[in-house]
Design an enzyme around this catalytic site. Structure first.
Site, mmCIF file in Angstrom:
data_model
loop_
_atom_site.group_PDB
_atom_site.id
_atom_site.type_symbol
_atom_site.label_atom_id
_atom_site.label_comp_id
_atom_site.label_asym_id
_atom_site.label_seq_id
_atom_site.Cartn_x
_atom_site.Cartn_y
_atom_site.Cartn_z
ATOM 1 N N GLY A 35 -4.109 0.629 -35.129
ATOM 2 C CA GLY A 35 -3.990 2.004 -35.066
ATOM 3 C C GLY A 35 -3.556 2.715 -36.252
ATOM 4 N N ASN A 36 -3.785 4.195 -36.056
ATOM 5 C CA ASN A 36 -3.482 5.017 -37.259
ATOM 6 C C ASN A 36 -3.058 6.420 -36.622
ATOM 7 O OD1 ASN A 36 -6.586 5.428 -37.121
ATOM 8 N ND2 ASN A 36 -6.477 3.717 -37.896
ATOM 9 N N THR A 51 -3.258 1.827 -44.641
ATOM 10 C CA THR A 51 -3.984 1.028 -44.047
ATOM 11 C C THR A 51 -3.382 -0.370 -44.059
ATOM 12 O OG1 THR A 51 -6.217 -0.132 -44.047
ATOM 13 C CG2 THR A 51 -5.239 0.518 -46.229
ATOM 14 N N GLY A 52 -3.624 -1.136 -43.243
ATOM 15 C CA GLY A 52 -3.058 -2.666 -42.961
ATOM 16 C C GLY A 52 -1.888 -2.796 -42.601
ATOM 17 N N GLU A 82 -9.681 4.135 -41.279
ATOM 18 C CA GLU A 82 -10.211 5.011 -40.277
ATOM 19 C C GLU A 82 -9.903 6.439 -40.423
ATOM 20 O OE1 GLU A 82 -12.264 3.424 -38.864
ATOM 21 O OE2 GLU A 82 -11.731 1.487 -37.789
ATOM 22 N N HIS A 164 -13.361 -0.643 -28.713
ATOM 23 C CA HIS A 164 -12.632 -0.696 -29.690
ATOM 24 C C HIS A 164 -11.109 0.077 -29.243
ATOM 25 C CE1 HIS A 164 -11.991 1.281 -34.112
ATOM 26 N NE2 HIS A 164 -11.034 0.698 -33.446
#
Ligand code: 13P
Length: 233
Positions: A35-36, A51-52, A82, A164
């Site tokens: 997620g973001n 990220t990550g 993303e 997704h």
């Protein structure tokens, strides 16, 4: 970046992004580094999760800060892989100030199983979101993925990306999170109903039309995919 250099707005949004990450993790909408989450500031720049990272355990200083091309504007953490999903959404929707991308399990499972979440079944959702459109599959982390949602973003605040995850848009972070909450709750009900009866049946068109007519009386002006058809015809 040093907290002392943040404006009140930036400090508030960084804290809120961490809070939404924890809520999403606690509610099982994300696991691991899924997620973001992002928010648009008044100056047009974007705060977004790094990220990550595990988004359920973020601290405000770990949030990344980018411009509308996705370029980092400080020496802080690297933004989400993303970020393109967020940039496309902000480009298409000047009214949108916050975005959540998550992997809510029932909703994602429905796209994998090929069950249509756009089908009008639940009154509350018919009146508010309308239906939940699904974008065709796009490879995560590529420029192909943001383009799969561009058309849907214009007519819906809530959408799925095939196999997704979800994208929910809001006037603020809690609003984007609320729509994620509603999306997964809807998918869970439809999943249970689908299993129990071996399929789903839409409510009759006449009932759907009557419910859509109540929107104006209720003062609901959100984008509704059953009203605008979301380019699905
Ligand atoms: P990021 O950690 O790069 O934001 O990626 C997480 C994710 O869910 C990709 O779909």
């Amino acid at each position: 970046m040093a907290a002392a250099r943040w404006t009140d707005e930036e400090a508030r949004l960084r804290t809120a992004i961490c809070r939404i990450g924890k809520l999403s993790y606690d509610r099982n909408y994300i696991v691991g580094a899924d997620g973001n989450i992002s928010a648009r500031m008044a100056d047009g720049t974007i705060l977004i999760t790094p990220t990550g990272a595990m988004k359920g355990f973020l601290e405000p200083h770990q949030v990344a800060h980018v411009d509308m091309t996705g370029r980092a504007i400080d020496d802080g953490p690297k933004p989400s892989s993303e970020v393109g999903i967020h940039l496309v959404s902000y480009q298409e929707r000047p009214d949108v100030k916050a975005i959540c991308h998550a992997h809510p399990p029932h909703a994602v499972a429905m796209t994998i199983a090929g069950v249509d979440l756009q089908m009008p079944v639940i009154p509350e959702i018919i009146v508010t979101i309308g239906g939940i459109p699904t974008a065709p599959f796009g490879t995560p982390g590529t420029s192909e993925l943001p383009e799969t949602i561009r058309d849907l973003v214009r007519c819906s605040d809530v959408m799925m990306m095939q196999n997704h995850g979800s994208v929910t848009l809001g006037a603020n972070l809690m609003d984007a999170y609320k729509k994620l909450d509603m999306l997964e709750h809807t998918a869970k009900i439809l999943w249970l109903a689908h299993v129990a009866r071996g399929g789903l049946e839409p409510l009759p068109e006449e009932d759907v039309r009557k419910m859509l007519e109540t929107r104006a009386q209720l003062g609901i002006t959100t984008r509704n995919t059953l009203e605008n058809r979301c380019g699905l015809e």
